[in-house]
Write a protein that holds these residues in place. Structure first.
Motif, PDB file in Angstrom:
ATOM      1  N   GLU A   1     -12.346   7.374   3.885  1.00  0.00           N
ATOM      2  CA  GLU A   1     -13.183   5.848   3.251  1.00  0.00           C
ATOM      3  C   GLU A   1     -12.919   4.731   4.041  1.00  0.00           C
ATOM      4  O   GLU A   1     -14.052   4.132   3.872  1.00  0.00           O
ATOM      5  CB  GLU A   1     -12.106   6.262   1.882  1.00  0.00           C
ATOM      6  CG  GLU A   1     -12.376   5.114   1.060  1.00  0.00           C
ATOM      7  CD  GLU A   1     -13.810   5.779   0.215  1.00  0.00           C
ATOM      8  OE1 GLU A   1     -14.708   4.664  -0.072  1.00  0.00           O
ATOM      9  OE2 GLU A   1     -14.311   7.002   0.611  1.00  0.00           O
TER      10      GLU A   1
ATOM     11  N   GLY B   1      -9.137   4.799  -5.007  1.00  0.00           N
ATOM     12  CA  GLY B   1      -8.881   5.963  -4.256  1.00  0.00           C
ATOM     13  C   GLY B   1      -8.254   6.092  -3.635  1.00  0.00           C
ATOM     14  O   GLY B   1      -7.013   6.895  -3.505  1.00  0.00           O
TER      15      GLY B   1
ATOM     16  N   GLU C   1     -10.569   9.876  -9.000  1.00  0.00           N
ATOM     17  CA  GLU C   1      -9.067   9.992  -7.367  1.00  0.00           C
ATOM     18  C   GLU C   1      -8.882  11.437  -7.930  1.00  0.00           C
ATOM     19  O   GLU C   1      -8.348  12.370  -6.628  1.00  0.00           O
ATOM     20  CB  GLU C   1      -8.759   9.059  -7.086  1.00  0.00           C
ATOM     21  CG  GLU C   1      -8.631   8.971  -5.744  1.00  0.00           C
ATOM     22  CD  GLU C   1      -9.953   9.375  -4.708  1.00  0.00           C
ATOM     23  OE1 GLU C   1      -9.763  10.385  -3.765  1.00  0.00           O
ATOM     24  OE2 GLU C   1     -10.927   9.057  -5.087  1.00  0.00           O
TER      25      GLU C   1
ATOM     26  N   ARG D   1      -8.443  11.900   4.383  1.00  0.00           N
ATOM     27  CA  ARG D   1      -9.639  11.318   3.530  1.00  0.00           C
ATOM     28  C   ARG D   1      -9.585  10.044   3.632  1.00  0.00           C
ATOM     29  O   ARG D   1     -10.107   9.033   3.041  1.00  0.00           O
ATOM     30  CB  ARG D   1      -9.066  11.470   2.417  1.00  0.00           C
ATOM     31  CG  ARG D   1      -8.885  13.117   1.637  1.00  0.00           C
ATOM     32  CD  ARG D   1     -11.034  13.205   2.069  1.00  0.00           C
ATOM     33  NE  ARG D   1     -11.505  14.445   1.833  1.00  0.00           N
ATOM     34  CZ  ARG D   1     -11.852  15.755   1.726  1.00  0.00           C
ATOM     35  NH1 ARG D   1     -12.941  14.833   2.203  1.00  0.00           N
ATOM     36  NH2 ARG D   1     -12.175  16.939   1.253  1.00  0.00           N
TER      37      ARG D   1
ATOM     38  N   ARG E   1      -4.062   7.881  -3.912  1.00  0.00           N
ATOM     39  CA  ARG E   1      -4.171   9.286  -3.272  1.00  0.00           C
ATOM     40  C   ARG E   1      -2.515   8.672  -2.236  1.00  0.00           C
ATOM     41  O   ARG E   1      -1.085   9.831  -2.511  1.00  0.00           O
ATOM     42  CB  ARG E   1      -5.166   9.261  -1.869  1.00  0.00           C
ATOM     43  CG  ARG E   1      -5.646   9.524  -2.253  1.00  0.00           C
ATOM     44  CD  ARG E   1      -6.658  10.216  -0.960  1.00  0.00           C
ATOM     45  NE  ARG E   1      -7.847  11.379  -1.570  1.00  0.00           N
ATOM     46  CZ  ARG E   1      -7.862  12.735  -1.774  1.00  0.00           C
ATOM     47  NH1 ARG E   1      -7.110  13.069  -1.511  1.00  0.00           N
ATOM     48  NH2 ARG E   1      -9.281  12.980  -1.429  1.00  0.00           N
TER      49      ARG E   1
END
Length: 384
Positions: A306, A354, A186, A302, A358
């Protein structure tokens, strides 16, 4: 035996007081048996009580079980029969010696068999000095068989628990490695995306600075040189970016260009994609959108992407809500659904790892788990 009863029994046996309680109960049983059958001598009584009491230390000092086993054989050698308490103490002592691997099981069984043979021979000499019948060695055979069974059972339990611990350690190590690899992957993806964002912006600077020298009338020579220096610096920065991020490029698709990465402006398309595959989702926007860093908007996009993917994967057919909150110093992202809760995703899924990576890289936080009203909830706060 049911699974719940077996688990409760294991939990009770694992208590620190269990050896003392069982040893004390066995000693009390031996005392009662000695009172009920008073014909035993003082030596037998002492050995029987010692064999039971010594088991109280079997967990802290497993070798003390050998004292218990020897005391049982001595009481049997002196007397004509083996009391119930002594028999139980002997079996438990042999089990303990195998369970804690005080010595190799073959050595324990061999030693016990040799002592049993000595006791049997003493009985033959004392009771049947002139007899040579093989039947007289039945005591040795029974004692050896009982020793073998108890030691083998203890060693089997030890081997099973060691296997269980090794399997749990291996699973924990594998899970940690998978999470670490997911986090590294990631981070690499984030670095590639940020490289694309920065490269796109720097390329625009280079093009605008270069074109300014041709499109701006009456540009002084000094200003012309400055624009050329800006364009040269931008091109040098782009070359350096390509060189430093080259190690992160792992496939041909990574060299497709420097197109800008998606931002929160693309949330509408993301919502439409979710609905096109049969998902139900509502988008709620709170606050006024200001000028946000591209990295913050990209990470938020993102995370929502996800989160909706997890809804489709682990709660198909569930209704989802996506909330974006614009706050003075941070961006709040919330993805919730009314599905079954997806309990396994928190521990085994790499997507959430992931997402958390972030948020952490931006100095923010992300939590995921069952929602207060059911379903699954992902909440992130991304400062800027």
């Amino acid at each position: 035996m049911s699974t719940s009863l077996r688990q409760r029994l294991r939990a009770w046996i694992a208590l620190p007081l269990y050896p003392w309680l069982s040893g004390g109960a066995l000693t009390a049983l031996a005392a009662v048996e000695l009172v009920v059958v008073p014909r035993h001598s003082a030596v037998i009584a002492f050995c029987v009580l010692l064999s039971a009491a010594a088991l109280s230390w079997r967990r802290a000092h497993p070798a003390s079980a050998a004292v218990s086993a020897v005391a049982v054989l001595v009481s049997f050698a002196v007397g004509s029969d083996l009391s119930f308490a002594a028999a139980v103490s002997g079996l438990l002592a042999c089990y303990t010696l195998g369970r804690h691997r005080v010595a190799h099981p073959a050595l324990v069984v061999g030693g016990g068999s040799a002592l049993s043979l000595a006791v049997n021979a003493w009985h033959i000499v004392s009771w049947h000095p002139r007899s040579h019948s093989v039947d007289l060695f039945a005591e040795w055979f029974v004692l050896t068989l009982a020793t073998l069974a108890a030691v083998s059972m203890g060693d089997a339990v030890r081997a099973r628990e060691e296997t269980r611990r090794e399997r749990s350690a291996a699973q924990a190590g594998t899970l940690a490695m998978e999470k670490r690899q997911a986090a590294e992957a990631e981070r690499a993806a984030i670095a590639r995306e940020l490289h694309d964002v920065v490269s796109h912006s720097v390329s625009e600077i280079a093009v605008q600075a270069e074109s300014a020298t041709y499109t701006t009338p009456d540009l002084s020579p000094q200003a012309h040189d400055h624009f050329q220096q800006i364009a040269a610096s931008a091109r040098a920065s782009m070359a350096e970016l390509r060189r430093l991020s080259g190690v992160l490029r792992t496939g041909p698709e990574d060299h497709a260009g420097t197109a800008p990465q998606p931002t929160l402006d693309a949330l509408g398309e993301l919502i439409a994609q979710h609905r096109s595959v049969g998902g139900e989702v509502e988008l709620r926007i709170n606050g006024d959108r200001g000028e946000l860093p591209t990295s913050c908007e990209l990470s938020a996009y993102r995370i929502v992407q996800e989160g909706l993917t997890n809804v489709r994967r682990h709660a198909p057919g569930a209704h989802a809500w996506v909330e974006i909150g614009y706050r003075p110093d941070r961006l709040a992202v919330r993805i919730a659904d009314d599905g079954p809760g997806s309990p396994g995703v928190v521990h085994n899924g790499h997507g959430l790892a992931g997402m958390q990576e972030r948020a952490v890289l931006l100095g923010g936080t992300l939590t995921a788990g069952p929602g207060p009203d059911g379903g699954f909830l992902v909440e992130a706060e991304l400062p800027w």
